[in-house]
Write a protein that holds these residues in place. Structure first.
Motif, PDB file in Angstrom:
ATOM      1  N   ASP A 191       0.822  -1.216   0.000  1.00 24.32           N
ATOM      2  CA  ASP A 191       0.000   0.000   0.000  1.00 24.32           C
ATOM      3  C   ASP A 191       0.855   1.265   0.000  1.00 24.32           C
ATOM      4  OD1 ASP A 191      -2.291  -1.512   0.018  1.00 24.32           O
ATOM      5  OD2 ASP A 191      -2.579  -1.396   2.196  1.00 24.32           O
ATOM      6  N   ARG A 227       2.276   1.856  -3.506  1.00 22.53           N
ATOM      7  CA  ARG A 227       1.206   2.332  -4.402  1.00 22.53           C
ATOM      8  C   ARG A 227       0.848   3.781  -4.073  1.00 22.53           C
ATOM      9  NH1 ARG A 227      -1.246  -2.896  -3.758  1.00 22.53           N
ATOM     10  NH2 ARG A 227      -2.855  -2.016  -2.447  1.00 22.53           N
ATOM     11  N   HIS A 228       0.828   4.127  -2.787  1.00 26.18           N
ATOM     12  CA  HIS A 228       0.508   5.500  -2.376  1.00 26.18           C
ATOM     13  C   HIS A 228       1.565   6.470  -2.924  1.00 26.18           C
ATOM     14  CE1 HIS A 228      -0.931   8.784   0.146  1.00 26.18           C
ATOM     15  NE2 HIS A 228       0.341   9.031   0.449  1.00 26.18           N
TER      16      HIS A 228
END
Length: 170
Positions: free
Chosen positions: A98, A101-102
């Motif tokens: 995550d 991806r952020h």
């Protein structure tokens, strides 16, 4: 009167003999025409049989080609579906954490992380037969975010705001 009848019968007999000769010629010509036509029928029948065999062979070839086309169309559909799935996974950065991806999303939308050069996985090229070995050897480091120098690392506040852990490499 008998003589007259005999003369008439003789004349009639001559006429009938001429007609008989004429009809014999016509019959001979007809017999020869029939023989010629029977020969043509025989050769035409043989040609029809040959063409039917050829048609049967071509029909079988056509059936096999249609089957091959159907198989190839199904294979193409599978490959297009797989390509679409892989493209979607790549666009969504499936398999990445995550936090990674952020960072990539924020960089793409110009909302920070401008110093990020990319992801280590995007910089490595491996043949398909070696890809699994490279991925296994790198382990979690394959998701490492690349920056040019230590000064390009995000601030402590930026790092604290990330939805998970991330590794940076220079």
């Amino acid at each position: 009167q008998i003589k007259e009848q005999a003369d008439r019968l003789a004349a009639k007999s001559g006429t009938l003999a001429g007609e008989a000769e004429k009809f014999a010629g016509i019959a001979a010509a007809a017999t020869q025409a029939i023989a010629t036509l029977q020969g043509q029928i025989t050769s035409t029948t043989a040609e029809i049989t040959r063409l039917e065999g050829e048609m049967s062979r071509l029909s079988e070839d056509r059936r096999q080609l249609a089957s091959k086309v159907s198989t190839l169309e199904q294979e193409l559909l599978k490959l297009k579906t797989r390509q679409s799935t892989l493209r979607e996974m790549d666009e969504n950065r499936a398999g990445f954490g995550d936090a990674v991806r952020h960072i990539l999303s924020a960089k793409a939308s110009a909302q920070g992380y401008s110093s990020v050069l990319g992801i280590l996985a995007d910089c490595i090229e491996a043949t398909p037969e070696h890809a699994a070995a490279v991925e296994s050897a790198l382990g979690p480091a394959i998701q490492a975010v690349l920056v040019e120098k230590l000064a390009d690392l995000p601030t402590a506040d930026d790092l604290a705001a990330l939805p998970g852990r991330v590794m940076f490499l220079t």
